[in-house]
Design an enzyme around this catalytic site. Structure first.
Site, short mmCIF file in Angstrom:
data_model
loop_
_atom_site.label_atom_id
_atom_site.label_comp_id
_atom_site.label_asym_id
_atom_site.label_seq_id
_atom_site.Cartn_x
_atom_site.Cartn_y
_atom_site.Cartn_z
N GLY A 73 0.19 -24.54 52.20
CA GLY A 73 0.88 -23.36 52.83
C GLY A 73 -0.43 -22.15 52.65
O GLY A 73 -0.42 -21.70 53.85
N GLN A 180 9.48 -21.22 53.11
CA GLN A 180 10.57 -21.35 52.42
C GLN A 180 11.67 -21.58 53.21
O GLN A 180 12.78 -22.27 52.74
CB GLN A 180 10.76 -20.12 51.42
CG GLN A 180 9.91 -19.71 50.61
CD GLN A 180 10.15 -21.13 48.96
OE1 GLN A 180 10.87 -21.64 49.24
NE2 GLN A 180 9.09 -20.84 48.25
N GLY A 201 4.21 -28.73 52.21
CA GLY A 201 4.70 -29.99 51.84
C GLY A 201 5.60 -29.86 50.66
O GLY A 201 6.46 -30.38 50.13
N THR A 238 -11.94 -34.98 55.88
CA THR A 238 -11.26 -36.13 56.02
C THR A 238 -9.82 -36.09 55.59
O THR A 238 -9.70 -35.48 54.55
CB THR A 238 -12.12 -37.33 54.83
OG1 THR A 238 -13.39 -37.24 55.39
CG2 THR A 238 -11.13 -38.47 55.07
N CYS A 326 4.44 -12.43 35.93
CA CYS A 326 3.79 -12.81 34.49
C CYS A 326 2.92 -14.01 34.64
O CYS A 326 1.74 -13.98 34.05
CB CYS A 326 4.83 -13.09 33.49
SG CYS A 326 5.86 -14.49 33.46
N1 PLP Z 1 4.25 -18.59 51.17
C1 PLP Z 1 5.28 -18.77 50.77
C2 PLP Z 1 6.74 -17.99 51.08
C3 PLP Z 1 5.43 -19.55 49.43
O1 PLP Z 1 6.76 -19.34 48.81
C4 PLP Z 1 4.35 -19.99 49.01
C5 PLP Z 1 4.54 -20.89 47.61
O2 PLP Z 1 5.08 -20.67 46.69
C6 PLP Z 1 3.15 -20.24 49.50
C7 PLP Z 1 3.01 -19.48 50.85
C8 PLP Z 1 1.95 -20.87 49.31
O3 PLP Z 1 2.17 -22.55 49.51
P1 PLP Z 1 1.15 -23.30 48.71
O4 PLP Z 1 1.51 -23.47 47.28
O5 PLP Z 1 1.39 -24.64 49.47
O6 PLP Z 1 -0.15 -22.95 48.87
#
Ligand code: PLP
Length: 387
Positions: A73, A180, A201, A238, A326
């Protein structure tokens, strides 16, 4: 090693669905060819990646050539934001919110240091966006608006359609971090005019280390990773074939399970939340409970620390998260709860429960039974508790 926890931390990461594991294993064990190879052995992997791309596209009702695969993400977010700034180089203003995940928050703070004018849209005590602030700040100088579809800590859902429409009217690019939201609520993009959308994913029962970015047709795109011609030149490297194929299967399952997520998961979440609020004094729910992900409940317990609650829950193998940062080495309460004006001490005593379709009634009943005793034990030790 604990193998059978009561796992209520699905916004942190999810169990890989058994069907997803079955689907990806052959691409680790047997079909290891490079999808870009000329030979049939590699080429057949390319065909399965093509099917996975279609599965991801189907979840959003978009075309498969609007989907590109990434490593997570965070990469999808960075790729979208940095591309938008290259597409509209003369515009120097960007907008996001005060409650974004660090994947966007840190990036925008960094862009501010580089000279961009950044507007952070504030939220009210329920975590709802200040729409007046958003509209007053949106201008012809705005290059990009990046606003999450749903918040990872409280589950609050933002009005993405309205935000995207207003952004488009000013000629700016709209990106949403839907990490989310995907698989939990309807994310059909047919009449929601977002230009780019990020997903990950491991939040929807695929493995960690794979994500995707939707880039709407005719939205110019500048790649983040330069190199080979994979992903039609939009993301070099890749392909992580097994994980991409897993993500395709997870998206197919997410579509099938959407109703279960919205009815059954929500029912269990509501049961847990109502029982906690009814049976434990001095606690309250955070976020916009009318526009909220069906699986998430953020509850602040006054007079005690979230970390201490998690430690006692852990003794019963119950997994959840606290409302402090934390994990990043700081004991500051979460920026999301602070932005909502939740008192410092209460923010410190916050636990986020996040369910999935794999949770059962028995598990929720067990948590309901244990929580009052856990909270009371800690309050009995607290110098602040006068109960
Ligand atoms: N954006 C949101 C709202 C998330 O909750 C998260 C992960 O907790 C991310 C982005 C980051 O995703 P990733 O862990 O796949 O980099």
């Amino acid at each position: 090693m604990i193998t059978d926890p009561i796992y209520l931390d699905n916004n942190a990461t999810t169990k890989v669905a058994p069907e997803v594991i079955q689907k990806m294993l052959p691409f680790l064990e047997t079909f290891y060819g490079n999808p870009s190879s000329m030979h049939t052995f590699g080429g057949q992997v390319g065909l399965d990646i093509k099917k996975a791309r279609q599965n991801v596209a189907d979840l959003f009702n978009v075309s498969s050539d609007e989907i590109l695969f990434t490593s997570c993400g965070t990469e999808s977010d960075s790729s979208a934001v940095l591309s938008a700034l290259k597409v509209l180089p003369d515009r120097k203003h960007i907008i996001t919110t005060v409650v974004e995940h660090p994947a966007i928050k840190s990036l925008f703070e960094n862009l501010k240091l580089k000279g961009y004018h950044v507007s952070f849209v504030p939220v009210d005590s329920k975590g709802r966006l200040d729409m007046d602030f958003f509209e007053e700040n949106l201008s012809e100088d705005t290059a990009l608006v990046s606003i999450m579809w749903a918040n990872n800590e409280t589950g609050t859902i933002f009005p993405i359609k309205e935000l995207a429409e207003k952004t488009k009217a000013k000629g700016a690019i709209f990106h949403t971090d839907a990490v989310q939201a995907v698989g939990k609520i309807d994310t059909n993009l047919q009449d929601v005019p977002v230009d780019m959308l990020s997903l990950s994913g491991h939040k929807l029962h695929a493995p960690k280390g794979v994500g995707a970015l939707f880039v709407r047709k005719n939205t110019p795109f500048h790649p983040f990773l330069l190199g080979g011609h994979q992903e039609h030149g939009r993301r070099a490297g890749t392909e992580n074939a097994a994980s991409i194929i897993a993500l395709g299967k997870a998206c197919e399952l997410a579509k099938e399970n959407m109703e279960k997520e919205q009815k059954e998961v929500k029912r269990l979440r509501d049961k847990l939340e109502k029982s906690i609020i009814a049976n434990i004094p001095h606690c309250f729910v955070n976020g916009d409970t009318e526009h909220r992900l069906p699986n998430t409940s953020s509850i602040s317990f006054e007079y005690i620390e979230g970390e201490a609650i998690l430690l006692l829950m852990d003794q019963f193998k119950i997994c959840a998260s606290s409302g402090s940062a934390c994990t990043s080495g700081s004991l500051e309460p979460s920026h999301v709860l602070m932005a909502m004006g939740i008192p410092y001490e209460a923010a410190h005593g916050t636990v986020r429960f996040s369910l999935s379709i794999y949770n059962t009634e028995e598990e929720i009943d067990f948590v309901i039974e244990k929580m009052p005793g856990i909270i009371q034990r800690l309050r009995d030790m607290s110098p602040f508790w006068k109960g």
